[in-house]
Scaffold this motif. Structure first.
Motif, PDB file in Angstrom:
ATOM      1  N   ALA A  13       0.819  -1.216   0.000  1.00  0.00           N
ATOM      2  CA  ALA A  13       0.000   0.000   0.000  1.00  0.00           C
ATOM      3  C   ALA A  13       0.846   1.257   0.000  1.00  0.00           C
ATOM      4  CB  ALA A  13      -0.931  -0.020   1.211  1.00  0.00           C
ATOM      5  N   GLY A  14       1.997   1.213  -0.654  1.00  0.00           N
ATOM      6  CA  GLY A  14       2.899   2.356  -0.614  1.00  0.00           C
ATOM      7  C   GLY A  14       2.871   3.244  -1.838  1.00  0.00           C
ATOM      8  N   ARG A  19      -3.028   8.639 -10.144  1.00  0.00           N
ATOM      9  CA  ARG A  19      -4.178   8.600 -11.049  1.00  0.00           C
ATOM     10  C   ARG A  19      -5.501   8.663 -10.282  1.00  0.00           C
ATOM     11  NH1 ARG A  19      -2.954   3.345 -14.478  1.00  0.00           N
ATOM     12  NH2 ARG A  19      -1.881   2.854 -12.564  1.00  0.00           N
ATOM     13  N   PHE A  20      -5.480   8.233  -9.029  1.00  0.00           N
ATOM     14  CA  PHE A  20      -6.696   8.211  -8.231  1.00  0.00           C
ATOM     15  C   PHE A  20      -7.010   9.588  -7.645  1.00  0.00           C
ATOM     16  CE2 PHE A  20      -9.411   7.014  -4.629  1.00  0.00           C
ATOM     17  CZ  PHE A  20     -10.319   6.209  -5.284  1.00  0.00           C
ATOM     18  N   GLY A  21      -5.981  10.329  -7.291  1.00  0.00           N
ATOM     19  CA  GLY A  21      -6.174  11.693  -6.810  1.00  0.00           C
ATOM     20  C   GLY A  21      -6.224  11.849  -5.300  1.00  0.00           C
ATOM     21  N   SER A  22      -6.257  10.746  -4.564  1.00  0.00           N
ATOM     22  CA  SER A  22      -6.226  10.792  -3.097  1.00  0.00           C
ATOM     23  C   SER A  22      -5.740   9.434  -2.611  1.00  0.00           C
ATOM     24  CB  SER A  22      -7.617  11.124  -2.536  1.00  0.00           C
ATOM     25  OG  SER A  22      -8.529  10.090  -2.826  1.00  0.00           O
ATOM     26  N   ASP A  23      -5.732   9.238  -1.313  1.00  0.00           N
ATOM     27  CA  ASP A  23      -5.244   7.994  -0.728  1.00  0.00           C
ATOM     28  C   ASP A  23      -6.182   6.846  -1.107  1.00  0.00           C
ATOM     29  OD1 ASP A  23      -4.227   5.950   0.806  1.00  0.00           O
ATOM     30  OD2 ASP A  23      -4.139   7.124   2.652  1.00  0.00           O
ATOM     31  N   LYS A  24      -5.775   6.080  -2.084  1.00  0.00           N
ATOM     32  CA  LYS A  24      -6.594   4.994  -2.616  1.00  0.00           C
ATOM     33  C   LYS A  24      -6.930   3.945  -1.554  1.00  0.00           C
ATOM     34  CE  LYS A  24      -4.802   3.339  -6.344  1.00  0.00           C
ATOM     35  NZ  LYS A  24      -4.217   2.526  -7.426  1.00  0.00           N
ATOM     36  N   ALA A  25      -6.014   3.681  -0.645  1.00  0.00           N
ATOM     37  CA  ALA A  25      -6.241   2.665   0.379  1.00  0.00           C
ATOM     38  C   ALA A  25      -7.465   2.979   1.235  1.00  0.00           C
ATOM     39  CB  ALA A  25      -5.008   2.529   1.269  1.00  0.00           C
ATOM     40  N   LEU A  35      -8.224  -0.933   1.943  1.00  0.00           N
ATOM     41  CA  LEU A  35      -7.227  -1.477   2.855  1.00  0.00           C
ATOM     42  C   LEU A  35      -7.843  -2.509   3.795  1.00  0.00           C
ATOM     43  CD1 LEU A  35      -4.320  -1.452   3.897  1.00  0.00           C
ATOM     44  CD2 LEU A  35      -4.955   0.455   5.380  1.00  0.00           C
ATOM     45  N   ASP A  36      -8.980  -2.185   4.395  1.00  0.00           N
ATOM     46  CA  ASP A  36      -9.640  -3.128   5.305  1.00  0.00           C
ATOM     47  C   ASP A  36     -10.053  -4.407   4.584  1.00  0.00           C
ATOM     48  OD1 ASP A  36      -9.323  -1.463   7.496  1.00  0.00           O
ATOM     49  OD2 ASP A  36     -11.321  -0.575   7.307  1.00  0.00           O
TER      50      ASP A  36
END
Length: 189
Positions: A13-14, A19-25, A35-36
């Motif tokens: 998850a690093g 391309r997503f624009g924010s924290d994808k996790a 992530l969960d």
């Protein structure tokens, strides 16, 4: 039972998620973060689970090795070292942006080393191959997952269903629009 293999599950998850624009996790599907979701699937199959490349997570975090910015290989290298420290001989890796992992992934990838043909970031790796990865990272050779898979002799496994992944917000919306928030065996949510 598959847990007798003694496997560390590692969610990679690093990435920067440019391309997503924010924290994808932390993107949500059906009220649950990516992530969960990944951690939950690995917990059911592995003796221990960690998240590589993040400072905070619902389980132990591990740093990329030897440094951030090496892509999945840095994450796998960090996970292999963590597994070695725990006395676990295998590491099951997945990327945080794969929302539908098989609930029997360890079984499908056994024996190690093996990786999913279409997405080699999903793999079952031997801790004994740390030296192979170190040599690759120290070389002038291309630092790619395919190069590592080839160097350690990993089998390429075809799964019965395409895994898919979330790279953009449109991917997330499309995934949710297809009704993929619900559980479907043999794949997790």
């Amino acid at each position: 039972m598959l847990r007798l293999m003694r496997v560390l599950g590692a969610v990679l998850a690093g990435g920067e998620a440019s391309r997503f624009g924010s924290d994808k996790a932390l993107a949500k599907i059906g009220g649950e973060t990516l992530l969960d979701r990944a951690v939950a699937v690995l917990k059911d199959q592995c003796n221990a689970v960690c998240v590589v490349g993040r400072r905070s997570a619902p389980v132990q975090t591990v740093a990329d090795w030897p440094r951030p910015g090496l892509g999945p290989l840095g994450g796998i290298s960090g996970a292999l070292r963590h597994a070695r420290d725990l006395g676990l001989p295998y590491v099951l890796t997945c990327a945080v942006d794969i929302p539908k992992l098989p609930v029997d992934l360890v079984r499908q990838l056994t024996p190690a080393p093996a990786c999913v043909a279409a997405q080699p970031v999903v793999g079952l790796w031997r801790v004994a191959d740390i030296a192979v990865l170190d040599a690759l990272l120290a070389s002038e050779q291309q630092h790619s997952l395919i190069a590592f898979a080839n160097a350690c002799g990993a089998r390429r496994v075809e799964l019965s269903r395409k895994l898919g992944n979330i790279n953009t917000r449109e991917d997330l919306e499309s995934y949710e629009g297809e009704g993929n928030g619900a559980s479907a065996k043999p794949f997790a949510k």
